[in-house]
Design an enzyme around this catalytic site. Structure first.
Site, mmCIF file in Angstrom:
data_model
loop_
_atom_site.group_PDB
_atom_site.id
_atom_site.type_symbol
_atom_site.label_atom_id
_atom_site.label_comp_id
_atom_site.label_asym_id
_atom_site.label_seq_id
_atom_site.Cartn_x
_atom_site.Cartn_y
_atom_site.Cartn_z
ATOM 1 C CB THR A 104 6.148 29.231 -52.894
ATOM 2 O OG1 THR A 104 6.037 30.652 -52.879
ATOM 3 C CG2 THR A 104 7.328 28.819 -53.772
ATOM 4 N N GLY B 134 3.023 30.439 -49.446
ATOM 5 C CA GLY B 134 2.800 31.780 -48.906
ATOM 6 C C GLY B 134 2.522 32.804 -50.000
ATOM 7 C CB CYS B 135 4.213 33.474 -53.208
ATOM 8 S SG CYS B 135 5.833 33.782 -52.440
ATOM 9 C CB THR B 136 -0.209 30.387 -53.747
ATOM 10 O OG1 THR B 136 0.809 29.913 -54.637
ATOM 11 C CG2 THR B 136 -1.580 30.059 -54.302
ATOM 12 N N GLY C 70 -1.166 36.311 -52.958
ATOM 13 C CA GLY C 70 -1.743 36.715 -54.242
ATOM 14 C C GLY C 70 -3.246 36.516 -54.282
#
Length: 157
Positions: free
Chosen positions: A42, A44-46, A49
């Site tokens: 997703t 924000g998570c990408t 990371g």
């Protein structure tokens, strides 16, 4: 019992990418950053990371390991890790045991619907397994730099 700053973190074991089982007790002697995120691949998570990926060498220089944790399965994690070229492992917490330990499952709202989801959070654990810093309700911009600064300061100790 949930974790608390300046207290030892209870040992846990969980499956991770690369066919590993991560055990906190096996990581003693190194600082550990554990960051919780809602869902693989997703936006924000990408972005979060990628921030940890792009500063990975600096975390290594500060004697700090990085682990990402979400409720996604190993297959999803392996795909996400490969696509983003993450040099660190992702922990699969399908049964929410690690999420519960760190108290990151919160009531969230999306498009007017309420659900229980992972609150984006990061934890810095010292070489003795003691929680030294926690960030809850994380906003991605600038977060990785802040975590790195704390890890470097703790490493200089």
């Amino acid at each position: 019992m949930a974790v608390a700053v300046d207290q030892p973190v209870v040992n846990f074991e969980a499956p991770a990418t690369g066919g590993q089982t991560v055990s906190l007790s096996a990581l003693k002697g190194q600082q550990v950053v554990i960051y919780f995120y809602p869902k693989d691949s997703t936006p924000g998570c990408t972005t979060e990371g990628q921030g940890f990926r792009d500063h990975y060498a600096q975390f290594q220089a500060a004697n700090t390991l990085i682990y990402g944790v979400s409720r996604d399965g190993i297959k999803s994690h392996e795909n996400f890790k490969a696509k983003q070229e993450f040099p660190f492992e992702l922990i699969s917490d399908k049964d929410e045991a690690v999420c519960q330990l760190f108290d990151v499952i919160k009531l969230k709202k999306l498009y007017g619907k309420e659900y229980m989801g992972v609150d984006r959070s990061t934890f810095l654990i010292d070489t003795d397994g003691v929680l030294r810093h926690e960030w809850r309700g994380v906003k991605v911009p600038g977060h990785v730099a802040e975590v790195l600064a704390k890890a470097e300061a703790l490493n200089k100790g």
